[in-house]
Design a protein around this motif. Structure first.
Motif, mmCIF file in Angstrom:
data_model
loop_
_atom_site.group_PDB
_atom_site.id
_atom_site.type_symbol
_atom_site.label_atom_id
_atom_site.label_comp_id
_atom_site.label_asym_id
_atom_site.label_seq_id
_atom_site.Cartn_x
_atom_site.Cartn_y
_atom_site.Cartn_z
ATOM 1 N N GLU A 290 -1.261 1.224 -2.299
ATOM 2 C CA GLU A 290 -0.630 0.698 -1.086
ATOM 3 C C GLU A 290 -1.168 1.380 0.161
ATOM 4 O O GLU A 290 -1.405 0.740 1.192
ATOM 5 C CB GLU A 290 0.887 0.886 -1.170
ATOM 6 N N ALA A 291 -1.384 2.700 0.068
ATOM 7 C CA ALA A 291 -1.804 3.466 1.239
ATOM 8 C C ALA A 291 -3.257 3.210 1.620
ATOM 9 O O ALA A 291 -3.574 3.009 2.799
ATOM 10 C CB ALA A 291 -1.583 4.956 0.995
ATOM 11 N N ASP B 239 -4.108 0.194 3.627
ATOM 12 C CA ASP B 239 -3.337 0.053 4.868
ATOM 13 C C ASP B 239 -4.125 0.675 6.026
ATOM 14 O O ASP B 239 -4.436 1.869 5.990
ATOM 15 C CB ASP B 239 -1.988 0.758 4.718
ATOM 16 N N THR C 198 -3.176 1.641 8.847
ATOM 17 C CA THR C 198 -2.438 2.758 9.436
ATOM 18 C C THR C 198 -2.783 4.066 8.734
ATOM 19 O O THR C 198 -3.031 5.095 9.378
ATOM 20 C CB THR C 198 -0.920 2.509 9.330
ATOM 21 N N TYR C 199 -2.814 4.034 7.417
ATOM 22 C CA TYR C 199 -3.122 5.242 6.645
ATOM 23 C C TYR C 199 -4.562 5.687 6.894
ATOM 24 O O TYR C 199 -4.835 6.892 7.011
ATOM 25 C CB TYR C 199 -2.901 4.969 5.159
ATOM 26 N N ILE D 27 6.837 5.059 6.186
ATOM 27 C CA ILE D 27 6.176 3.849 5.697
ATOM 28 C C ILE D 27 6.122 3.805 4.170
ATOM 29 O O ILE D 27 6.414 2.772 3.557
ATOM 30 C CB ILE D 27 4.748 3.736 6.277
ATOM 31 N N TYR D 28 5.793 4.946 3.542
ATOM 32 C CA TYR D 28 5.498 4.937 2.110
ATOM 33 C C TYR D 28 6.590 5.587 1.260
ATOM 34 O O TYR D 28 6.456 5.636 0.037
ATOM 35 C CB TYR D 28 4.158 5.631 1.856
#
Length: 359
Positions: A207-208, A211, A213-214, A343-344
């Motif tokens: 997921e990260a 992304d 953002t990550y 977020i995570y």
């Protein structure tokens, strides 16, 4: 989850802050040993600089590893192992007589810093704090590391004035061992949500990494680490060699009588003002968009560095640069870790933050 009326100063936060304070107090002093060790063994300055660079690399690699270990086997086990490695690396370094020995032992020291540093500590503090107070709690814990940076260099400089560098290393090793007495307090009673408790680390990583953002957080910390590691390792020696003399009767002369002491003072000033900067960043992160605050911090650091390089290097300019850079020094940490936790989720916050920190 804790109610809004619960104080932010929980036993977990206090214990975590103390461990970070001690860990970073020792870490912030290594730049002061560069000249004494090089002069004793007649090494090129680059030999010990490489050892510190290796330490930083091991610290970065070790942070996600220790965080993942903490999430699987327990925070207290991970932090205890980190402190033991820290003490072992520093103690054996006191007897090392070759550049290769110091460079190898700084791998152990780097892993020790990782185990007693931001990854495991911020994760356990974040999980033990309510969402309303988490940003401020992370800021306070980060500030504790900065307080160590205030205490460490002057303490090391004092010890170096009365004993050889090897004896100072032995004292630091003993302090690291004694810090293990604080670890049992780090007991987190806040359960992770059922959905997050069932999530696998591989799912969180997938997921990260896709992304944006990550990815931006990762790249931001790359520039952050480059700046801060360079200053920690080289700034004290750079000041000694390039700063103009301290004028008697000036403000600087009231607290520092020589250019040699100015290096330790600069690191202490950075740590002192980062206490305020970290707490302020954590407090602002509760009410303002963290990504915009991070942008301002990175821009401010770059501007301060450019101005410092372009103007004459004097004790006053060194002090002003240290104050400005200090206010921005680790202010990125509570904001970045806060974004990751928000977020995570909190279960793998330490590992995901550790990967960002590795950059």
């Amino acid at each position: 989850m804790k109610s809004d009326g619960t104080s932010v100063f929980t036993p977990v936060l206090i214990a975590g802050s103390l461990i970070l304070l001690i860990s970073f107090a020792i870490r912030s002093t290594f730049g002061l040993f560069q000249i004494p060790i090089a002069e004793e063994f007649l090494w090129a300055r680059s030999e010990f600089s490489l050892a510190i660079a290796i330490q930083n690399l091991a610290w970065g690699i070790g942070t996600p590893l220790f965080s993942a270990f903490a999430e699987k086997y327990g925070d207290r086990k991970a932090i205890t192992i980190g402190l033991l490695l820290y003490a072992l690396g520093v103690f054996v370094s006191s007897t090392a007589t070759s550049p290769e020995s110091h460079q190898f032992l700084n791998v152990i020291i780097g892993f020790g810093i990782a185990g007693s540093g931001f990854g495991p500590i911020l994760a356990v503090v974040g999980r033990s704090t309510s969402s309303e107070k988490r940003s401020l709690a992370l800021g306070i814990t980060t500030a504790a590391g900065s307080a160590g940076q205030v205490i460490g260099p002057p303490f090391a400089a004092l010890l170096l004035s009365i004993m050889p560098w090897s004896s100072v290393f032995e004292i630091f090793a003993i302090i690291s061992i004694l810090t293990i007495l604080i670890v049992p307090i780090l007991k987190n009673d806040n359960p992770v949500s059922k959905k997050k408790s069932e999530e696998k680390l591989s799912d969180a990583l997938k997921e990260a990494v896709i992304d944006p953002t990550y990815i931006m957080l990762f790249l931001g910390f790359f520039s952050c680490g480059f700046q801060l590691a360079f200053i920690t390792a080289h700034f004290p020696a750079f000041i000694i060699e390039n700063s103009s003399p301290i004028t008697q009767g000036s403000i600087i002369s009231l607290v520092c009588s020589s250019v040699e002491g100015l290096g330790a003072l600069s690191i202490a000033l950075i740590g002192l003002f980062n206490i305020f900067g970290s707490i302020l960043a954590g407090a602002l992160g509760k009410n303002y968009r963290k990504k915009y605050l991070l942008s301002l911090i990175y821009f401010g650091r770059t501007l301060a560095a450019i101005i410092f390089i372009l103007i004459p290097i004097t004790p006053i300019s060194v002090a002003l640069f240290s104050i400005v850079m200090g206010a921005l020094w680790l202010a990125t940490v509570p904001l970045t870790s806060g974004i990751i936790g928000y977020i995570y989720g909190l279960k793998y916050m330490g590992t995901l933050y550790g990967i960002v920190f590795l950059s």
